[in-house]
Design an enzyme around this catalytic site. Structure first.
Site, PDB file in Angstrom:
ATOM      1  N   HIS A 290      -5.121   9.381   0.907  1.00 19.48           N
ATOM      2  CA  HIS A 290      -5.156   8.504   2.082  1.00 19.48           C
ATOM      3  C   HIS A 290      -5.969   9.102   3.233  1.00 19.48           C
ATOM      4  O   HIS A 290      -5.534   9.130   4.379  1.00 19.48           O
ATOM      5  CB  HIS A 290      -3.727   8.189   2.547  1.00 19.48           C
ATOM      6  CG  HIS A 290      -3.616   6.875   3.267  1.00 19.48           C
ATOM      7  ND1 HIS A 290      -3.897   6.727   4.608  1.00 19.48           N
ATOM      8  CD2 HIS A 290      -3.245   5.651   2.832  1.00 19.48           C
ATOM      9  CE1 HIS A 290      -3.691   5.476   4.976  1.00 19.48           C
ATOM     10  NE2 HIS A 290      -3.303   4.795   3.910  1.00 19.48           N
TER      11      HIS A 290
ATOM     12  N   HIS B  73       3.568  -2.501   3.127  1.00 28.72           N
ATOM     13  CA  HIS B  73       3.612  -1.124   2.638  1.00 28.72           C
ATOM     14  C   HIS B  73       4.925  -0.876   1.910  1.00 28.72           C
ATOM     15  O   HIS B  73       5.974  -1.384   2.321  1.00 28.72           O
ATOM     16  CB  HIS B  73       3.464  -0.122   3.793  1.00 28.72           C
ATOM     17  CG  HIS B  73       2.113  -0.140   4.426  1.00 28.72           C
ATOM     18  ND1 HIS B  73       1.727  -1.108   5.318  1.00 28.72           N
ATOM     19  CD2 HIS B  73       1.040   0.685   4.260  1.00 28.72           C
ATOM     20  CE1 HIS B  73       0.475  -0.881   5.701  1.00 28.72           C
ATOM     21  NE2 HIS B  73       0.036   0.214   5.074  1.00 28.72           N
TER      22      HIS B  73
ATOM     23  N   HIS C 285      -6.009   3.195  -4.020  1.00 28.71           N
ATOM     24  CA  HIS C 285      -5.943   3.367  -2.565  1.00 28.71           C
ATOM     25  C   HIS C 285      -6.296   4.804  -2.177  1.00 28.71           C
ATOM     26  O   HIS C 285      -5.812   5.306  -1.160  1.00 28.71           O
ATOM     27  CB  HIS C 285      -4.536   3.000  -2.078  1.00 28.71           C
ATOM     28  CG  HIS C 285      -4.445   2.730  -0.597  1.00 28.71           C
ATOM     29  ND1 HIS C 285      -5.418   2.055   0.100  1.00 28.71           N
ATOM     30  CD2 HIS C 285      -3.481   3.054   0.320  1.00 28.71           C
ATOM     31  CE1 HIS C 285      -5.058   1.960   1.379  1.00 28.71           C
ATOM     32  NE2 HIS C 285      -3.898   2.574   1.536  1.00 28.71           N
TER      33      HIS C 285
ATOM     34  N   ASP D  27       0.805  -1.217   0.000  1.00 25.52           N
ATOM     35  CA  ASP D  27       0.000   0.000   0.000  1.00 25.52           C
ATOM     36  C   ASP D  27       0.840   1.270   0.000  1.00 25.52           C
ATOM     37  O   ASP D  27       2.011   1.265   0.401  1.00 25.52           O
ATOM     38  CB  ASP D  27      -0.902   0.036   1.242  1.00 25.52           C
ATOM     39  CG  ASP D  27      -2.080  -0.914   1.135  1.00 25.52           C
ATOM     40  OD1 ASP D  27      -2.113  -1.726   0.193  1.00 25.52           O
ATOM     41  OD2 ASP D  27      -2.959  -0.854   2.015  1.00 25.52           O
TER      42      ASP D  27
END
Length: 288
Positions: free
Chosen positions: A166, A256, A162, A111
């Site tokens: 964020h 990540h 995504h 991510d």
């Protein structure tokens, strides 16, 4: 007159009749070209208007049939099938947490990237072992690193959405959710030619609007089964242990490649990926 001169006379009459017929035919098509709707301002002087015929006059129906609009062919595209569009997925009420029917396979996901400091190393490790993964990218990172998006796609990885910045999705208005997801999908589509088919809510925080808007944009929601907690920047050993302890068929692992110091995430991947392969697991990506 001699008998052998009769056929010559008949042929002369036939030629004369044919010539008159051809002249009439040419006149019909010439009149059609001049009276077509294409002639507009600047196209030249219009021909003199023909006096209207009485409704019952001979030839009135024939003149109506010859109007260009009555027989001009429609463009070929009018009969072409519509362009292929992938079916919109159903609106889910929860994300996918794992995969089913994949045997002894697992999914690795990353991510927050792409980040030029860490993503290239992760791609290199995956490439060295012939494995594909899923990368859920943020629009604000992807827009400046489209070369990495293309490298991911060239290696066969799945690029997911995504969001742009964020945010915590449940705190946003629907219009802002649409902007966050739509803008990121646009960046991915411009870079790769196709929009993403998967998305993941930041922090794993979903709501009804995010499921609805994601489906409208053609995406399925993907969460995870095992969280490595690498976002807390733990030691490499901790990340490796969490992955190996949580390994199992259909498991989706959360890692990540951006959002902080991901050096331990890269180092952990170098250790646990060959260990998973040695244990008989294959690393896969979902299909749609």
């Amino acid at each position: 007159m001699k008998n052998d001169e009769k056929p010559v006379g008949r042929r002369s009459l036939l030629r004369l009749a044919a010539a008159l017929g051809a002249t009439a035919t040419v006149g019909v098509f010439a009149a059609d070209r001049l009276s077509g709707p294409e002639a507009g301002p600047g196209a030249g002087a219009a021909p003199p208007a023909t006096p209207p015929r009485p409704a019952g006059a001979p030839g009135a129906q024939a003149q109506a049939r010859l109007r260009p609009a009555a027989y001009r062919l429609q463009p070929m595209t009018g009969y072409a099938p519509p362009a292929f569009r992938r079916a919109v997925p159903p609106v889910r009420t929860r994300p996918f947490l794992h995969l089913t029917g994949v045997g002894r396979s697992m999914v690795l996901t990353f991510d927050d990237g792409p980040d030029p400091r860490y993503t290239p190393d992760i791609l290199a490790v995956l490439r060295a072992h012939g494995c594909r993964a899923m990368f859920f990218v943020c629009g604000e990172m992807a827009v400046d690193n489209q070369d990495l998006l293309k490298e991911m796609a060239a290696d066969g990885h799945v690029i997911g959405n995504h969001s742009w910045s964020h945010p915590l999705i449940p705190k946003l208005r629907p219009s802002r959710i649409r902007q966050e997801l739509g803008s990121t999908s646009d960046v991915i589509e411009r870079a790769l030619g196709t929009p993403p088919l998967w998305y993941r809510a930041p922090y794993g925080a979903w709501n009804r609007h995010s499921f609805e808007i994601g489906a409208e944009l053609g995406m399925e929601p993907m969460a995870w089964t095992v969280d490595t907690l690498d976002w807390q920047e733990p030691p490499t050993d901790s990340i490796v242990r969490r992955v190996l302890d949580g390994a199992g068929p259909g498991v989706v692992v959360l890692n990540h490649d951006a959002g902080g110091d991901r050096a331990h995430s890269v180092a952990a991947l170098r250790r646990y990926l060959p260990a998973l392969l040695d244990a008989g697991y294959s690393i896969t990506v979902p299909r749609r």
